[in-house]
Design an enzyme around this catalytic site. Sequence first.
Site, PDB file in Angstrom:
ATOM      1  CG  ASP A 151      -6.126 -15.526  -2.261  1.00 44.87           C
ATOM      2  OD1 ASP A 151      -6.728 -14.426  -2.353  1.00 44.87           O
ATOM      3  OD2 ASP A 151      -6.283 -16.305  -1.292  1.00 44.87           O
TER       4      ASP A 151
ATOM      5  N   PRO B 127      -6.775   8.391  -5.937  1.00 41.96           N
ATOM      6  CG  PRO B 127      -6.305   6.769  -7.531  1.00 41.96           C
ATOM      7  CD  PRO B 127      -5.631   7.718  -6.586  1.00 41.96           C
TER       8      PRO B 127
ATOM      9  NE  ARG C 161      -3.879   2.027   2.440  1.00 44.95           N
ATOM     10  CZ  ARG C 161      -3.956   2.846   3.491  1.00 44.95           C
ATOM     11  NH1 ARG C 161      -3.180   2.632   4.548  1.00 44.95           N
ATOM     12  NH2 ARG C 161      -4.795   3.848   3.505  1.00 44.95           N
TER      13      ARG C 161
ATOM     14  CG  HIS D 154      -1.148   5.284  -0.522  1.00 42.79           C
ATOM     15  ND1 HIS D 154      -1.935   5.919   0.418  1.00 42.79           N
ATOM     16  CD2 HIS D 154      -1.896   4.250  -0.991  1.00 42.79           C
ATOM     17  CE1 HIS D 154      -3.101   5.285   0.522  1.00 42.79           C
ATOM     18  NE2 HIS D 154      -3.089   4.273  -0.323  1.00 42.79           N
TER      19      HIS D 154
ATOM     20  CG  HIS E 148      -8.280  -3.345  -2.764  1.00 44.13           C
ATOM     21  ND1 HIS E 148      -9.259  -2.611  -3.426  1.00 44.13           N
ATOM     22  CD2 HIS E 148      -7.312  -2.448  -2.441  1.00 44.13           C
ATOM     23  CE1 HIS E 148      -8.896  -1.345  -3.493  1.00 44.13           C
ATOM     24  NE2 HIS E 148      -7.722  -1.212  -2.911  1.00 44.13           N
TER      25      HIS E 148
END
Length: 316
Positions: free
Chosen positions: A248, A158, A59, A63, A188
């Site tokens: 996954d 976003p 993440r 960013h 995610h």
Amino acid sequence: MDIAASLLVSAFISLVCSQGYALSWNYYAKTCPGVETAIRKVVQDAATRDKTIPAALLRMHFHDCLIRGCDASVLLNSQGKNTAEKDGAPNQSLHAFFVIDDAKEAVEALCPGIVSCADILAIAARDAVVLSGGPYWTVPHGRKDGRISKASETSQMPSPTFNISQLQQSFSPMGLSMEDVAALLGAHTIGFSHCSSFENRIYNFNTTNDVDPTLHPSFAESLKNICPKDNKAKNAGTSMDPSPTTFDNTYYKLILQKRSLFSSDQALLASPNTKSLVYKFASSKHSFYKAFSSSMTKLSSLTGGQEVRKDCRVVN
């Protein structure tokens, strides 16, 4: 995203491209051949102690790249009157900065002043995915570290509430297609989300529905139990999927089951192109891994820095 915000994104991407330079697969072959091994060990050690580390590093890299390119500007501390990116609203929940500090220290011991913090973060993000069971890809090297970091610029990032049009307007100026977006959002599949990122779907969704009708009713109720209305618990939230530390293709299966967390996730079904990719990735982990690796290489190749920092938290 409104027109002004879209123009702002375009302006920043133009700045990035104007400062851009070619990356290389063997950039450190002679100057720091052990760089990837050193970084991998630091990431492995940290992830062994804390299973949230891989998602945090991935993440963090996202960013970073979404503002001024992959220039490690997200690592800089606020100083004086300047509030840095890491203290902007979308970044306040980022953590694991110490892992990049430790990796920088390890790399400096090998080859002082050679490897940028931006390269370290890009490599660490890849290693984080691999450690979580995801695909390996070769990370090109040669990024430089940026000197500018402003919290105000994080407003262009976003949002998890974006619809399909807003996603396209946000990523297109970066040279990323909707196929790239569909693959990258698969990140995610690991990590945790705070209630604030998905409360728009379970309370006051629109003038007709209190709950987003694209959410499965039982899933919506479970989210309401986790995030009661007017909830004040700062850290309340839930895992991104039932296996939050395993990289996954569960994310895509959840979208088809109407059990994804974000509006931006479910938005992938609003376009025939991205919808077909959701079905493809849900049925084939191999296809997802191949697409994700390719799109990550594109994203992480956005450049824009000027120096190799001695300390990842401050400019030279």
